[in-house]
Scaffold this motif. Structure first.
Motif, PDB file in Angstrom:
ATOM      1  N   TYR A   1      62.320 -15.561  10.869  1.00 13.09           N
ATOM      2  CA  TYR A   1      61.614 -15.387  12.255  1.00 13.09           C
ATOM      3  C   TYR A   1      61.758 -13.998  12.697  1.00 13.09           C
ATOM      4  N   TYR A   2      60.789 -13.194  12.891  1.00 17.07           N
ATOM      5  CA  TYR A   2      60.687 -11.751  13.400  1.00 17.07           C
ATOM      6  C   TYR A   2      60.174 -11.789  14.882  1.00 17.07           C
ATOM      7  N   LEU A   3      61.044 -11.144  15.634  1.00 19.36           N
ATOM      8  CA  LEU A   3      60.766 -11.281  17.020  1.00 19.36           C
ATOM      9  C   LEU A   3      60.546  -9.756  17.672  1.00 19.36           C
ATOM     10  N   THR A   4      59.392  -9.112  17.686  1.00 14.70           N
ATOM     11  CA  THR A   4      59.145  -7.917  18.080  1.00 14.70           C
ATOM     12  C   THR A   4      59.336  -7.715  19.586  1.00 14.70           C
TER      13      THR A   4
ATOM     14  N   GLU B   1      68.056  -4.970  16.568  1.00 15.86           N
ATOM     15  CA  GLU B   1      67.895  -3.793  17.092  1.00 15.86           C
ATOM     16  C   GLU B   1      66.652  -3.454  18.171  1.00 15.86           C
ATOM     17  N   ASN B   2      66.581  -2.343  18.614  1.00 15.37           N
ATOM     18  CA  ASN B   2      65.564  -2.247  19.723  1.00 15.37           C
ATOM     19  C   ASN B   2      64.088  -2.568  19.663  1.00 15.37           C
ATOM     20  N   LYS B   3      63.887  -2.368  18.245  1.00 19.83           N
ATOM     21  CA  LYS B   3      62.369  -2.781  17.960  1.00 19.83           C
ATOM     22  C   LYS B   3      61.967  -4.232  17.685  1.00 19.83           C
ATOM     23  N   TYR B   4      62.960  -5.044  17.018  1.00 19.38           N
ATOM     24  CA  TYR B   4      62.890  -6.110  16.646  1.00 19.38           C
ATOM     25  C   TYR B   4      64.282  -6.987  16.136  1.00 19.38           C
ATOM     26  N   THR B   5      64.198  -8.363  16.252  1.00 18.14           N
ATOM     27  CA  THR B   5      65.105  -9.421  15.695  1.00 18.14           C
ATOM     28  C   THR B   5      64.727 -10.100  14.504  1.00 18.14           C
TER      29      THR B   5
ATOM     30  N   THR C   1      53.986  -2.267  16.116  1.00 16.56           N
ATOM     31  CA  THR C   1      54.123  -1.395  15.045  1.00 16.56           C
ATOM     32  C   THR C   1      55.839  -1.369  14.404  1.00 16.56           C
ATOM     33  N   ALA C   2      56.551  -2.322  14.998  1.00 17.92           N
ATOM     34  CA  ALA C   2      57.943  -2.551  14.589  1.00 17.92           C
ATOM     35  C   ALA C   2      57.838  -3.110  13.050  1.00 17.92           C
ATOM     36  N   ILE C   3      56.889  -4.066  12.896  1.00 20.14           N
ATOM     37  CA  ILE C   3      56.875  -4.532  11.541  1.00 20.14           C
ATOM     38  C   ILE C   3      55.458  -4.351  10.970  1.00 20.14           C
ATOM     39  N   ASN C   4      55.344  -4.870   9.695  1.00 23.64           N
ATOM     40  CA  ASN C   4      54.087  -4.602   9.108  1.00 23.64           C
ATOM     41  C   ASN C   4      53.748  -6.440   8.593  1.00 23.64           C
ATOM     42  N   ALA C   5      53.087  -7.088   9.030  1.00 22.43           N
ATOM     43  CA  ALA C   5      52.714  -8.681   8.811  1.00 22.43           C
ATOM     44  C   ALA C   5      52.279  -8.588   7.207  1.00 22.43           C
TER      45      ALA C   5
END
Length: 312
Positions: A269-272, A250-254, A294-298
């Motif tokens: 793997y999270y790529l923001t 999506e727009n915020k992250y993959t 702010t797309a994810i919370n580690a």
């Protein structure tokens, strides 16, 4: 001693007992401490760390331990503050320790980790940080109510690189790793004793450690391997039989995941698309530093990930 003296001493103790609770209980469990700044000697060097116990520590047992390593130039207090990991640890009831890299002798007094080919003072002086973390883990397990099957490593930037090195060399102690804004910098073949679950988080706009690989804009002159190639290495090491699957785009992250691996481990793997060289969901590392994604919370992601795995 006269009878009068004995009687007087007994009366005095009785009087103090009534007024102050004279027979004080020295059981250490009555002194409930939750934070410790301590040291350990490794290879002739005094190594420092900060330990935080959750509020329920004295009422339970078998806690997980998360080893949280700061980035290059940071320290325990800085990483604890910017990551907000202690808040997560207290709410989710795990123990967190913030070890510190060796401080350089230069003007900046920067602390770094020897993760292989990065970074700086720790590499130049061949500091055995893997031995430090191993000895620290042993010490904490012996002193606190920690489940030795539930040791996990996380880190930001140079600290994340160190977590990768631990996954290669201490897979018998570290159950899983979760890293942010880094690459794997080991200089020898990565041959863990068992498959190691890996969670990698990165911001596409990060210029300090570019996710596509290459030299960054930070203080280190190291070359950083592309994240995709690092995770493909771990896919092979972990015996993952499938090609990576893009679970969320999506727009915020993959979010990409390698599954069907040995011992049911995964590589994630999270790529923001927002943020920079910072801890997702946290605070900037220092004044003028990059803003976090702010797309994810580690903290939420790593704890959810860690809870799925423990040593056999």
């Amino acid at each position: 001693m006269t009878k009068y003296t004995i009687a007087y001493g007994g009366l005095l103790c009785f009087t103090v007992f009534l007024s102050l609770g004279c027979a004080k209980n020295n059981d250490p469990e009555t002194v409930k401490e939750y934070r410790f700044n301590d040291t350990i000697m490794v290879d002739g060097r005094i190594r420092t760390y900060t330990l935080n116990l959750p509020p329920v520590y004295y009422d339970s047992s078998g806690f997980a331990l998360v080893i949280a390593m700061h980035g290059g130039g940071g320290d325990a207090a800085q990483f604890e503050s910017s990551s907000k990991l202690t808040e997560k640890a207290n709410a989710s009831h795990f123990i967190v320790v913030y070890p510190e890299g060796v401080q350089s002798t230069g003007l900046l007094k920067a602390r770094t980790w020897n993760a292989g080919s990065c970074c700086d003072y720790a590499v130049e002086n061949n500091i055995d940080d893997a031995a430090f973390i191993s000895r620290l883990a042993d010490k904490l397990i012996s002193q606190y109510k920690i489940n030795p099957k539930k040791l996990y490593a996380t880190g930001h930037s140079n600290g994340g690189m160190m977590a990768y090195r631990l996954a290669c060399t201490l897979s018998g102690k570290i159950a899983a790793i979760a890293v942010n804004a880094c690459s794997m910098m080991v200089t020898q073949s990565c041959t863990p004793l068992r498959p190691v679950p890996v969670l990698h988080m990165h911001a596409a706009p990060d210029t300090h450690v570019p996710y596509q690989g290459g030299k960054g804009t930070g203080f280190s002159n190291a070359y950083f391997p592309p994240v995709d190639s690092v995770l493909n290495v771990w896919s092979a090491v972990n015996g993952c039989a499938t090609t990576p699957e893009v679970v969320v785009a999506e727009n915020k992250y993959t979010f990409t995941q390698w599954t069907d691996c040995d011992n049911n481990v995964t590589v994630q793997y999270y790529l923001t698309q927002d943020g920079g060289h910072a801890w997702p969901g946290g605070l900037p590392g220092r004044t003028g530093s990059d803003e976090p994604s702010t797309a994810i919370n580690a903290n939420d992601l790593l704890w959810n990930f860690f809870q799925q795995y423990q040593l056999p």
